[in-house]
Design an enzyme around this catalytic site. Structure first.
Site, PDB file in Angstrom:
ATOM      1  CD1 TRP A  89      -1.926  -2.365   2.021  1.00 25.70           C
ATOM      2  CD2 TRP A  89      -3.009  -1.330   0.128  1.00 25.70           C
ATOM      3  NE1 TRP A  89      -2.962  -3.238   1.342  1.00 25.70           N
ATOM      4  CE2 TRP A  89      -3.517  -2.347   0.380  1.00 25.70           C
ATOM      5  CE3 TRP A  89      -3.364  -0.630  -1.071  1.00 25.70           C
ATOM      6  CZ2 TRP A  89      -4.522  -2.883  -0.344  1.00 25.70           C
ATOM      7  CZ3 TRP A  89      -4.693  -1.040  -1.700  1.00 25.70           C
ATOM      8  CH2 TRP A  89      -5.112  -2.378  -1.512  1.00 25.70           C
ATOM      9  CG  ASP A 137      -2.694   4.216   4.443  1.00 31.34           C
ATOM     10  OD1 ASP A 137      -3.735   3.951   5.186  1.00 31.34           O
ATOM     11  OD2 ASP A 137      -2.423   3.386   3.493  1.00 31.34           O
ATOM     12  CE  LYS A 147      -7.913  -2.196   5.685  1.00 35.38           C
ATOM     13  NZ  LYS A 147      -8.048  -3.359   4.965  1.00 35.38           N
TER      14      LYS A 147
HETATM   15  C1  LIG Z   1      -2.811   0.126   4.565  1.00 35.44           C
HETATM   16  C2  LIG Z   1      -3.859   0.320   3.519  1.00 35.44           C
HETATM   17  N1  LIG Z   1      -3.943   1.068   2.784  1.00 35.44           N
HETATM   18  C3  LIG Z   1      -4.809   1.321   1.542  1.00 35.44           C
HETATM   19  C4  LIG Z   1      -5.631   0.342   1.645  1.00 35.44           C
HETATM   20  C5  LIG Z   1      -6.544   0.656   0.356  1.00 35.44           C
HETATM   21  O1  LIG Z   1      -7.919   0.895   1.155  1.00 35.44           O
HETATM   22  P1  LIG Z   1      -9.281   0.901   0.375  1.00 35.44           P
HETATM   23  O2  LIG Z   1      -9.585  -0.029  -0.292  1.00 35.44           O
HETATM   24  O3  LIG Z   1     -10.167   1.702   1.446  1.00 35.44           O
HETATM   25  O4  LIG Z   1      -8.924   2.369  -1.087  1.00 35.44           O
HETATM   26  C6  LIG Z   1      -5.743  -0.730   2.339  1.00 35.44           C
HETATM   27  C7  LIG Z   1      -6.810  -1.946   2.003  1.00 35.44           C
HETATM   28  O5  LIG Z   1      -6.641  -2.993   2.561  1.00 35.44           O
HETATM   29  C8  LIG Z   1      -4.720  -0.685   3.506  1.00 35.44           C
HETATM   30  O6  LIG Z   1      -4.710  -1.903   4.199  1.00 35.44           O
END
Ligand SMILES: Cc1ncc(COP(=O)(O)O)c(C=O)c1O
Length: 366
Positions: free
Chosen positions: A106, A177, A201
């Site tokens: 991510w 994030d 989550k």
């Molecule tokens: C740390 C992290 N950042 C970003 C995301 C992407 O999130 P979204 O599906 O809300 O765009 C995730 C998804 O699992 C994640 O675990």
């Protein structure tokens, strides 16, 4: 719950387990929200009752974290993935660069998105060892003139987590994030310029993304952004510029109240640590039958990733576990193996059941 209701132990990485008491409250209020005669799903976002819902959610979040008035709280759509683009669009002035610490999938996705529309650099990476650890401060090469320093507090896929924030250089705002460990422990918001996370989550259902941003940074927002991508417009309109994800915000509000009842962030942190200690203890005590992916000092309290002696055994484990009501244990497709997500709402009893299952599986199959 009715006699026929069956609930599994839900170890899914997200969307993930919600507190049962919250689901039951949603159920009780679904058709007639507190005597108003309609569901939150049917209610105008400009109505008094909805304004109270969003106002209370914001107030509870401020109280839980200790967010002062010089930060705005936004309830947005588009998931954390949209924040990968909105952060640089809003906070990186034209011609400037931004720093990103790469600790997993991510974090890389966030950097890639930022690079599509301007300059952004990797300020450190642990990819050489399959993202099995968090880099030390001395490994980072930070740009003194960076618009911000971005990091991912918990790496959902690899199962690593920052024990403490990286230190940005003077005057460089820290952007995080926090999608997979937001509100899982106390944190000092004053260390951050901006924190974002999808709700699905630790905080509620999918569909709403929380952004906490220091107000002075909003002065950087360029005047020509499309309104839906503009933090300043969203802040000025208290997330009600257009129709927000009303129902998701309502459920997040109930989860925030549940967190208060659980003893706030300190209370939930203790509970999360207990769960993680129990599961890592089982892995460490298995004589190598179960092998954790993350190095010990980088271990996540939220996503416990581990391997077994063979892929066949992993498949058999997942199949049997699922049949016994231990759900969502398959590792992310990019790394394989197993992953148990232990977010706020997962009860200790679920981890106790998993640890017992692991022990029995090892005894029968080793
Ligand atoms: C740390 C992290 N950042 C970003 C995301 C992407 O999130 P979204 O599906 O809300 O765009 C995730 C998804 O699992 C994640 O675990």
């Amino acid at each position: 719950m009715t006699a026929t209701t069956k609930r599994v132990h839900n170890f899914s990485a997200g969307p993930a387990a919600l507190p049962l008491s919250v689901l039951e409250r949603v159920q009780a209020e679904l058709v007639d929200f507190r005597g108003i005669g309609m569901s939150v799903m049917e209610m105008s976002h400009r109505s008094g009752p909805f304004e109270a819902i969003i106002g209370e959610a914001e107030a509870d979040l401020r109280k839980l974290v200790g967010i002062p008035d010089d930060y705005s709280i936004l309830f947005l759509q588009g998931g954390a993935t949209l924040q990968f683009a909105m952060v640089p669009m809003n906070l990186r002035p034209s011609g400037a660069s931004a720093d990103y610490i790469l600790t997993g999938h991510w974090a890389k996705a966030a950097l890639k998105e930022a690079q599509k529309i301007g300059s952004a650099k990797a300020a450190g990476s642990t990819e050489a060892t399959s993202f099995d650890r968090i880099p030390s401060q001395s490994e980072l090469s930070l740009d003194r003139s960076a618009a911000y320093l971005h990091f991912t507090s918990n790496n959902t896929i690899y199962g690593t987590e920052w024990a403490a924030e990286p230190l940005p250089l003077d005057g460089v705002p820290l952007v995080c994030d926090a999608s997979s460990d937001i509100l899982s422990r106390p944190f000092d918001i004053k260390r951050y310029g901006l924190v974002y996370g999808g709700a699905q989550k630790n905080l509620g259902p999918a569909g709403v993304t929380i952004v906490i941003v220091r107000k002075d940074l909003l002065a950087r927002v360029p005047g020509d952004l499309p309104v839906m991508l503009d933090y300043r417009v969203m802040a000025e309109n208290r997330s009600l510029y257009n129709t927000p994800p009303c129902f998701a915000i309502y459920v997040v509000g109930l989860v925030l109240k549940w967190l208060v009842d659980e003893g706030g962030l300190a209370g939930v942190a203790k509970h999360n640590q207990q769960k993680a200690d129990l599961l890592y203890g089982a892995i460490d005590g298995s004589n190598g039958y179960y092998r954790g992916h993350a190095q010990r000092d980088s271990r996540s309290r939220m996503n416990v990733t581990f391997r077994m002696p063979s892929e066949e055994l992993e498949k058999a484990f997942i199949k049997k576990a699922t049949a016994e009501g231990l759900d969502g244990l398959k590792g992310h497709r990019s790394v394989g193996g197993l992953r148990a997500s232990l977010y706020n709402a997962l009860p200790l009893g679920a981890v106790e059941a998993l640890v017992q299952f692991m022990d029995e599986f090892q005894r029968k199959n080793a």
